[in-house]
Structures are given as C-alpha cells and as structure tokens.
Design a protein around this motif. Structure first.
Motif, PDB file in Angstrom:
ATOM      1  N   MET A 135       0.857  -1.175   0.000  1.00 39.38           N
ATOM      2  CA  MET A 135       0.000   0.000   0.000  1.00 39.38           C
ATOM      3  C   MET A 135       0.901   1.236   0.000  1.00 39.38           C
ATOM      4  O   MET A 135       1.890   1.295   0.740  1.00 39.38           O
ATOM      5  CB  MET A 135      -0.888   0.031   1.247  1.00 39.38           C
ATOM      6  CG  MET A 135      -1.906  -1.080   1.312  1.00 39.38           C
ATOM      7  SD  MET A 135      -2.817  -1.072   2.890  1.00 39.38           S
ATOM      8  CE  MET A 135      -3.694   0.487   2.756  1.00 39.38           C
ATOM      9  N   SER A 162      -6.004   2.269   8.912  1.00 34.37           N
ATOM     10  CA  SER A 162      -7.291   2.962   8.855  1.00 34.37           C
ATOM     11  C   SER A 162      -7.952   2.747   7.496  1.00 34.37           C
ATOM     12  O   SER A 162      -9.178   2.602   7.409  1.00 34.37           O
ATOM     13  CB  SER A 162      -7.114   4.458   9.133  1.00 34.37           C
ATOM     14  OG  SER A 162      -6.547   5.146   8.032  1.00 34.37           O
ATOM     15  N   HIS A 163      -7.146   2.714   6.429  1.00 35.80           N
ATOM     16  CA  HIS A 163      -7.702   2.446   5.104  1.00 35.80           C
ATOM     17  C   HIS A 163      -8.295   1.027   5.049  1.00 35.80           C
ATOM     18  O   HIS A 163      -9.377   0.822   4.480  1.00 35.80           O
ATOM     19  CB  HIS A 163      -6.625   2.594   4.033  1.00 35.80           C
ATOM     20  CG  HIS A 163      -6.137   3.999   3.855  1.00 35.80           C
ATOM     21  ND1 HIS A 163      -6.929   5.098   4.066  1.00 35.80           N
ATOM     22  CD2 HIS A 163      -4.921   4.485   3.478  1.00 35.80           C
ATOM     23  CE1 HIS A 163      -6.245   6.200   3.823  1.00 35.80           C
ATOM     24  NE2 HIS A 163      -5.023   5.852   3.479  1.00 35.80           N
ATOM     25  N   LEU A 164      -7.571   0.082   5.642  1.00 33.85           N
ATOM     26  CA  LEU A 164      -8.093  -1.287   5.699  1.00 33.85           C
ATOM     27  C   LEU A 164      -9.367  -1.337   6.528  1.00 33.85           C
ATOM     28  O   LEU A 164     -10.338  -2.008   6.166  1.00 33.85           O
ATOM     29  CB  LEU A 164      -7.038  -2.228   6.307  1.00 33.85           C
ATOM     30  CG  LEU A 164      -5.797  -2.482   5.462  1.00 33.85           C
ATOM     31  CD1 LEU A 164      -4.725  -3.176   6.292  1.00 33.85           C
ATOM     32  CD2 LEU A 164      -6.149  -3.322   4.245  1.00 33.85           C
ATOM     33  N   ASN A 166     -11.507   1.131   7.125  1.00 38.61           N
ATOM     34  CA  ASN A 166     -12.598   1.802   6.431  1.00 38.61           C
ATOM     35  C   ASN A 166     -13.148   0.965   5.274  1.00 38.61           C
ATOM     36  O   ASN A 166     -14.326   1.057   4.935  1.00 38.61           O
ATOM     37  CB  ASN A 166     -12.126   3.156   5.888  1.00 38.61           C
ATOM     38  CG  ASN A 166     -11.865   4.170   6.980  1.00 38.61           C
ATOM     39  OD1 ASN A 166     -12.330   4.019   8.108  1.00 38.61           O
ATOM     40  ND2 ASN A 166     -11.106   5.208   6.664  1.00 38.61           N
ATOM     41  N   THR A 167     -12.292   0.160   4.665  1.00 34.22           N
ATOM     42  CA  THR A 167     -12.711  -0.663   3.533  1.00 34.22           C
ATOM     43  C   THR A 167     -13.382  -1.954   3.982  1.00 34.22           C
ATOM     44  O   THR A 167     -14.381  -2.389   3.397  1.00 34.22           O
ATOM     45  CB  THR A 167     -11.496  -1.011   2.652  1.00 34.22           C
ATOM     46  OG1 THR A 167     -10.857   0.199   2.235  1.00 34.22           O
ATOM     47  CG2 THR A 167     -11.910  -1.806   1.419  1.00 34.22           C
ATOM     48  N   LEU A 168     -12.845  -2.574   5.031  1.00 34.96           N
ATOM     49  CA  LEU A 168     -13.273  -3.920   5.419  1.00 34.96           C
ATOM     50  C   LEU A 168     -14.041  -3.985   6.737  1.00 34.96           C
ATOM     51  O   LEU A 168     -14.775  -4.944   6.968  1.00 34.96           O
ATOM     52  CB  LEU A 168     -12.032  -4.828   5.538  1.00 34.96           C
ATOM     53  CG  LEU A 168     -11.193  -4.984   4.266  1.00 34.96           C
ATOM     54  CD1 LEU A 168      -9.856  -5.616   4.605  1.00 34.96           C
ATOM     55  CD2 LEU A 168     -11.933  -5.815   3.234  1.00 34.96           C
ATOM     56  N   ASN A 169     -13.829  -3.017   7.624  1.00 35.13           N
ATOM     57  CA  ASN A 169     -14.429  -3.018   8.963  1.00 35.13           C
ATOM     58  C   ASN A 169     -14.331  -4.385   9.636  1.00 35.13           C
ATOM     59  O   ASN A 169     -15.335  -4.980  10.020  1.00 35.13           O
ATOM     60  CB  ASN A 169     -15.895  -2.579   8.884  1.00 35.13           C
ATOM     61  CG  ASN A 169     -16.528  -2.353  10.251  1.00 35.13           C
ATOM     62  OD1 ASN A 169     -17.742  -2.415  10.389  1.00 35.13           O
ATOM     63  ND2 ASN A 169     -15.730  -2.106  11.274  1.00 35.13           N
ATOM     64  N   VAL A 205     -16.139   2.656  12.251  1.00 33.97           N
ATOM     65  CA  VAL A 205     -15.015   1.711  12.205  1.00 33.97           C
ATOM     66  C   VAL A 205     -14.168   1.854  13.465  1.00 33.97           C
ATOM     67  O   VAL A 205     -13.777   0.862  14.096  1.00 33.97           O
ATOM     68  CB  VAL A 205     -14.153   1.962  10.943  1.00 33.97           C
ATOM     69  CG1 VAL A 205     -12.875   1.121  10.989  1.00 33.97           C
ATOM     70  CG2 VAL A 205     -14.955   1.659   9.696  1.00 33.97           C
TER      71      VAL A 205
END
Length: 320
Positions: free
Chosen positions: A167, A249-251, A253-256, A289
C-alpha cells in the motif's frame, strides 16, 4: 478411538516448520528442517513427505490418522493449488505444489499463502479469538498480510489480495521498495524501514543520539532507544507508527474487520508501538469503524503459520 491429526507445514525459503496438530488446534509435536532450495528446489516436496513419514514412524502413528496436509508457502496460489510464483524457493512459475505433495503422500493436501495461514492461525487460536472478520499484518524484514472475511481468506483475482506491505503511504519522496514502486508501507514499517527512518534522521540533524554510538543498529535498537527518550529514535518510531496507523485505517474503512492483528518481529516493540498505531488509526478511521474494529498484538508467534495451515484441513473436514 484414535485421535485424528493434521500434518501442517510452514514452508519458508530458509527453514520449513512441520507439526502434527489435533482438531482442536493443539500442537502435538513440531519440528523444523532446512529448506533445500538447490537445483531449483526439486527436493523440497520429497523432503517434506519423508519428514512426515519419518515422524509418523517415530511416534507410532498410523498414516490413516492423518486427515490431510495443510501447507503455507510464500507466494500466491490458484484455487487448484498451483503456486503462481515462488522466487524464494527456486521453483518455476505455475508450480503444482498441491498435486505433487498429494502424489508423494497419498493424502489430501490444501495449500495457501503463508501470510494468509498466519491470519487463519490468529483467527482460530490467537488474538482473533474466533472472529470471522480479521486482518493480520506481519511486520518483519518486509510487511505481509492476510485478510479474512466471513471466515474465508480473501484471495483476489490472482491470489495477491492482502499485499498490505505494498500500500502506498508516501506519495512524494518515498523510498524505493523491492517491488520497484516507491512509498510502500514496507519501506517504512518493516524492520528495515524503521532503521531507514532513523538513519535518514541521523543524517538530517546533528542532534545527539544513542544510535550514533553504534556502528550499525537494528529496529530493536531503535525501539529501545526510543523507550529511553532518544529524540531521533522517537522520531523514527513515531513516523513508522503514523504510516502504519494510516494504512490500517484504510483497511478498517474498507473492510471493517472485528480485529486487526499485528505480528512479526517489529511487533515485539509491544504496547508503545500498539498505542501509537491506535492513536493514528483513530485519527484517520471512519467513526463507526473506530468504534467497532480493535487493534491487538498477535499471540501465536512463529506457531501461527502451522496452526493456520492445519485450519485449512480442519475447515475442509468440518464441511464434509
């Protein structure tokens, strides 16, 4: 009644860990042997089969007590158990690992990426606590990862899902990664990344530092110096934590996921690293999240891979 067992293999480029594990996830016996990558790794499969047969004989365990063999290996796989690439093992592309090991042992074999197996292990017996939605991030020489959704590994179109280490977290002036991109998480959150951040700061300033007294230093040295209040080491750890918290945080927000598990050698920095990462995660994560996804340290250490490999067989038998 004889106990059913699973043979589990964590295949690495240097060492191969093998274990017999029961259906509850308890390790009955484990051992490791060097991985023979000479001659394009042509003896690896035979050696694994021989090690399993030898241990069965040594422990007076019948082969029919083995439900199958689960294998974690460093590379992406097809759904039929073909390993697309295996740079560290010497194999050619599209290597039929599953078929060859089944031929050698006459047992069902299931194979998976090694980071995915670590995630499965932490889900089953580790920090995941049985959570069915989990992300596992391993911080070692590089940064690996595995994503589990509804109890199933997310593989993606080419088996390359979960490559968290690649990433992009530095969009400008990023360090060059081994993948030939720049700014990857791996370049700043791995063991080598932490050393890189500290070395860069040492060059940028003339401030005193415990790290200047060493001819060379490791990530462990950086974290220990930070605990002692060393300003340059603290800067490096803060930057590492910031980049990692942003990526997580990106993970999130995408996957919770229910939980994000951090493992690998760098995670031995413990609570100081964990708390710093949590702060950054909370800064960048979407509120629902932030309130529902927890971040914890992995608990299985180097047993995660074989336990996750065993899960591959257990899951398959549970569905029968």
């Amino acid at each position: 009644m004889r106990t059913s067992l699973i043979a589990a293999v964590d295949l690495g480029g240097t060492m191969t860990k093998i274990a017999f594990i029961n259906m509850h996830g308890d390790i009955v016996v484990s051992w490791q042997v060097p991985t023979d990558v000479s001659d394009h790794g042509k003896r690896i499969i035979t050696n694994i089969a021989q090690e399993i047969k030898k241990k069965l004989l040594e422990l007076s365990i019948s082969k029919d007590q083995l439900l199958g063999v689960g294998v974690g290996a460093p590379g992406p796989f097809s759904e039929t158990g073909v390993m697309y690439t295996a740079v560290n093992l010497g194999w050619e592309n599209d290597y039929p690992l599953k078929a060859l090991l089944e031929q050698e042992l006459g047992l069902p074999v299931r194979v998976e990426n090694d980071a995915n197996c670590a995630a499965l292990g932490e889900m089953w017996k580790g920090a995941g606590g049985g959570a069915k939605n989990l992300v596992c991030v391993t911080l070692g020489t590089g940064v690996g990862g595995g994503v589990i959704a509804n109890g199933q590994i997310v593989r993606g179109a080419y088996g390359a899902a979960g490559e968290i280490g690649h990433m992009t977290v530095m969009t400008e002036n990023g360090f060059i990664c081994n993948c030939e991109k720049s700014g990857c998480l791996e370049t700043v959150a791995s063991a080598t990344g932490v050393v890189r951040l500290a070395s860069q700061q040492l060059e940028a300033t003339s401030k005193a530092s415990l790290l200047r007294t060493k001819q060379s230093f490791s990530a462990k040295d950086v974290f220990e110096a930070a605990k002692m209040g060393d300003e340059i080491a603290t800067f490096a750890v803060d930057r590492c934590s910031s980049y990692l918290g942003l990526a997580l945080s990106h993970l999130g927000n995408t996957l919770n996921p229910d939980v994000i598990v951090i493992g690998g050698g760098v995670s031995k920095a413990g609570e100081p690293l964990l708390q710093a990462v949590r702060r950054k995660f909370n800064e960048f994560a979407f509120t629902p999240v932030r309130n529902s996804t927890r971040i914890d340290l992995a608990t299985l250490g180097n047993e995660a891979g074989v336990i996750g490999a065993a899960w591959l067989i257990k899951q398959n038998n549970d569905l029968v």
